[in-house]
Design a protein around this motif. Structure first.
Motif, PDB file in Angstrom:
ATOM      1  N   SER A  20       2.152   2.325   0.454  1.00 16.90           N
ATOM      2  CA  SER A  20       2.219   0.911   0.815  1.00 16.90           C
ATOM      3  C   SER A  20       1.452   0.645   2.107  1.00 16.90           C
ATOM      4  CB  SER A  20       3.684   0.489   0.965  1.00 16.90           C
ATOM      5  OG  SER A  20       3.778  -0.813   1.478  1.00 16.90           O
ATOM      6  N   ILE A  21       1.599   1.532   3.074  1.00 16.92           N
ATOM      7  CA  ILE A  21       0.884   1.380   4.349  1.00 16.92           C
ATOM      8  C   ILE A  21      -0.618   1.540   4.121  1.00 16.92           C
ATOM      9  CG2 ILE A  21       0.531   2.371   6.649  1.00 16.92           C
ATOM     10  CD1 ILE A  21       3.560   3.168   6.527  1.00 16.92           C
ATOM     11  N   ARG A  22      -1.000   2.526   3.338  1.00 18.49           N
ATOM     12  CA  ARG A  22      -2.427   2.730   3.044  1.00 18.49           C
ATOM     13  C   ARG A  22      -3.015   1.493   2.368  1.00 18.49           C
ATOM     14  NH1 ARG A  22      -0.270   7.813   1.540  1.00 18.49           N
ATOM     15  NH2 ARG A  22      -0.984   9.454   2.955  1.00 18.49           N
ATOM     16  N   GLN A  23      -2.265   0.928   1.427  1.00 20.92           N
ATOM     17  CA  GLN A  23      -2.743  -0.248   0.710  1.00 20.92           C
ATOM     18  C   GLN A  23      -2.875  -1.438   1.657  1.00 20.92           C
ATOM     19  OE1 GLN A  23      -0.324  -1.534  -2.581  1.00 20.92           O
ATOM     20  NE2 GLN A  23      -1.869  -2.957  -3.312  1.00 20.92           N
ATOM     21  N   LEU A  24      -1.888  -1.648   2.499  1.00 18.27           N
ATOM     22  CA  LEU A  24      -1.929  -2.747   3.461  1.00 18.27           C
ATOM     23  C   LEU A  24      -3.154  -2.627   4.363  1.00 18.27           C
ATOM     24  CD1 LEU A  24      -0.545  -5.147   5.024  1.00 18.27           C
ATOM     25  CD2 LEU A  24       0.455  -3.366   6.458  1.00 18.27           C
ATOM     26  N   ILE A  25      -3.359  -1.445   4.918  1.00 15.68           N
ATOM     27  CA  ILE A  25      -4.486  -1.220   5.816  1.00 15.68           C
ATOM     28  C   ILE A  25      -5.799  -1.287   5.045  1.00 15.68           C
ATOM     29  CG2 ILE A  25      -5.542   0.393   7.453  1.00 15.68           C
ATOM     30  CD1 ILE A  25      -2.749  -0.858   8.298  1.00 15.68           C
ATOM     31  N   ASN A  27      -6.485  -2.985   2.355  1.00 16.92           N
ATOM     32  CA  ASN A  27      -6.796  -4.368   2.007  1.00 16.92           C
ATOM     33  C   ASN A  27      -7.426  -5.107   3.177  1.00 16.92           C
ATOM     34  OD1 ASN A  27      -5.820  -4.045  -0.576  1.00 16.92           O
ATOM     35  ND2 ASN A  27      -3.837  -4.969  -0.140  1.00 16.92           N
ATOM     36  N   GLN A  28      -7.032  -4.771   4.373  1.00 17.25           N
ATOM     37  CA  GLN A  28      -7.555  -5.444   5.545  1.00 17.25           C
ATOM     38  C   GLN A  28      -9.019  -5.111   5.809  1.00 17.25           C
ATOM     39  OE1 GLN A  28      -5.904  -7.891   7.167  1.00 17.25           O
ATOM     40  NE2 GLN A  28      -4.494  -7.530   5.482  1.00 17.25           N
ATOM     41  N   LYS A  29      -9.469  -3.951   5.364  1.00 18.20           N
ATOM     42  CA  LYS A  29     -10.862  -3.587   5.649  1.00 18.20           C
ATOM     43  C   LYS A  29     -11.826  -4.522   4.935  1.00 18.20           C
ATOM     44  CE  LYS A  29     -11.859  -0.010   2.241  1.00 18.20           C
ATOM     45  NZ  LYS A  29     -12.139   1.390   2.029  1.00 18.20           N
ATOM     46  N   TYR A  30     -11.397  -5.105   3.826  1.00 18.79           N
ATOM     47  CA  TYR A  30     -12.273  -6.020   3.111  1.00 18.79           C
ATOM     48  C   TYR A  30     -12.343  -7.381   3.795  1.00 18.79           C
ATOM     49  CZ  TYR A  30     -12.203  -2.358  -0.304  1.00 18.79           C
ATOM     50  OH  TYR A  30     -12.323  -1.135  -0.904  1.00 18.79           O
ATOM     51  N   ALA A  31     -11.355  -7.680   4.608  1.00 17.82           N
ATOM     52  CA  ALA A  31     -11.370  -8.923   5.369  1.00 17.82           C
ATOM     53  C   ALA A  31     -11.972  -8.713   6.755  1.00 17.82           C
ATOM     54  CB  ALA A  31      -9.951  -9.472   5.496  1.00 17.82           C
ATOM     55  N   LEU A  32     -12.401  -7.498   7.040  1.00 13.11           N
ATOM     56  CA  LEU A  32     -12.985  -7.113   8.321  1.00 13.11           C
ATOM     57  C   LEU A  32     -12.033  -7.331   9.484  1.00 13.11           C
ATOM     58  CD1 LEU A  32     -16.647  -8.366   7.866  1.00 13.11           C
ATOM     59  CD2 LEU A  32     -15.762  -6.061   7.538  1.00 13.11           C
ATOM     60  N   CYS A  33     -10.755  -7.368   9.202  1.00  9.97           N
ATOM     61  CA  CYS A  33      -9.757  -7.544  10.262  1.00  9.97           C
ATOM     62  C   CYS A  33      -9.617  -6.304  11.125  1.00  9.97           C
ATOM     63  CB  CYS A  33      -8.386  -7.883   9.669  1.00  9.97           C
ATOM     64  SG  CYS A  33      -8.364  -9.478   8.862  1.00  9.97           S
ATOM     65  N   ARG A  47       3.547   0.392  11.898  1.00  5.43           N
ATOM     66  CA  ARG A  47       3.871   0.861  10.543  1.00  5.43           C
ATOM     67  C   ARG A  47       3.945   2.386  10.500  1.00  5.43           C
ATOM     68  NH1 ARG A  47       3.726  -2.980   6.202  1.00  5.43           N
ATOM     69  NH2 ARG A  47       4.525  -1.167   5.136  1.00  5.43           N
ATOM     70  N   VAL A  48       3.017   3.050  11.175  1.00  3.12           N
ATOM     71  CA  VAL A  48       3.029   4.525  11.201  1.00  3.12           C
ATOM     72  C   VAL A  48       4.263   5.016  11.956  1.00  3.12           C
ATOM     73  CG1 VAL A  48       1.838   6.593  12.027  1.00  3.12           C
ATOM     74  CG2 VAL A  48       0.540   4.781  10.905  1.00  3.12           C
ATOM     75  N   TYR A  49       4.617   4.341  13.031  1.00  2.00           N
ATOM     76  CA  TYR A  49       5.820   4.724  13.775  1.00  2.00           C
ATOM     77  C   TYR A  49       7.058   4.595  12.888  1.00  2.00           C
ATOM     78  CZ  TYR A  49       9.695   4.687  17.022  1.00  2.00           C
ATOM     79  OH  TYR A  49      10.891   4.961  17.634  1.00  2.00           O
ATOM     80  N   GLY A  50       7.162   3.492  12.162  1.00  3.80           N
ATOM     81  CA  GLY A  50       8.293   3.310  11.249  1.00  3.80           C
ATOM     82  C   GLY A  50       8.337   4.401  10.190  1.00  3.80           C
ATOM     83  N   GLU A  77      -1.889   9.337   8.993  1.00  7.07           N
ATOM     84  CA  GLU A  77      -2.737   8.994  10.142  1.00  7.07           C
ATOM     85  C   GLU A  77      -4.202   9.288   9.846  1.00  7.07           C
ATOM     86  OE1 GLU A  77      -0.848  11.294  13.219  1.00  7.07           O
ATOM     87  OE2 GLU A  77       0.368   9.586  13.868  1.00  7.07           O
ATOM     88  N   ASN A  78      -4.490  10.427   9.220  1.00  7.51           N
ATOM     89  CA  ASN A  78      -5.869  10.773   8.874  1.00  7.51           C
ATOM     90  C   ASN A  78      -6.457   9.799   7.864  1.00  7.51           C
ATOM     91  OD1 ASN A  78      -5.796  12.989  10.594  1.00  7.51           O
ATOM     92  ND2 ASN A  78      -5.246  14.420   8.974  1.00  7.51           N
ATOM     93  N   ASP A  79      -5.677   9.422   6.863  1.00  6.40           N
ATOM     94  CA  ASP A  79      -6.148   8.466   5.865  1.00  6.40           C
ATOM     95  C   ASP A  79      -6.458   7.115   6.505  1.00  6.40           C
ATOM     96  OD1 ASP A  79      -5.833  10.416   3.940  1.00  6.40           O
ATOM     97  OD2 ASP A  79      -4.010   9.549   3.074  1.00  6.40           O
TER      98      ASP A  79
END
Length: 93
Positions: A20-25, A27-33, A47-50, A77-79
């Motif tokens: 879920s975290i990988r998907q969230l992050i 998805n953001q790369k396509y919005a250049l966020c 999110r990684v801390y949680g 973290e590496n991903d």
């Protein structure tokens, strides 16, 4: 009704959380966020801390070894670093 959680169940739950975290992050790369928003790193870190807290709980319960837990957090973290690098490279084009 009490239900026991085994190692297999814990791994599935943690793997789903990491995905879920990988998907969230991702998805953001396509919005250049990732490269344009300074708050993005704070969100990713939170999110990684949680996730690391979830992993530590599983380790504390004896569902994972500390080595397995560390590996799961390191893999996430590496991903995320790879995803961020891809976004930075994409925005530089």
């Amino acid at each position: 009704m009490k239900q026991a959680v085994g190692k297999k169940d814990a791994l599935v739950i943690l793997q789903e959380s990491a995905a879920s975290i990988r998907q969230l992050i991702g998805n953001q790369k396509y919005a250049l966020c990732i490269t344009d928003c300074p708050a993005f790193d704070d969100v990713a870190d939170t999110r990684v801390y949680g996730f690391s807290c979830q992993v530590q709980f599983a380790v504390s319960c004896g569902l994972l070894t500390s080595t397995e837990g560390e590996q799961m957090v390191n893999d996430l973290e590496n991903d995320l670093e790879v995803i961020k690098k891809e976004a930075v490279d994409r925005s530089a084009q």
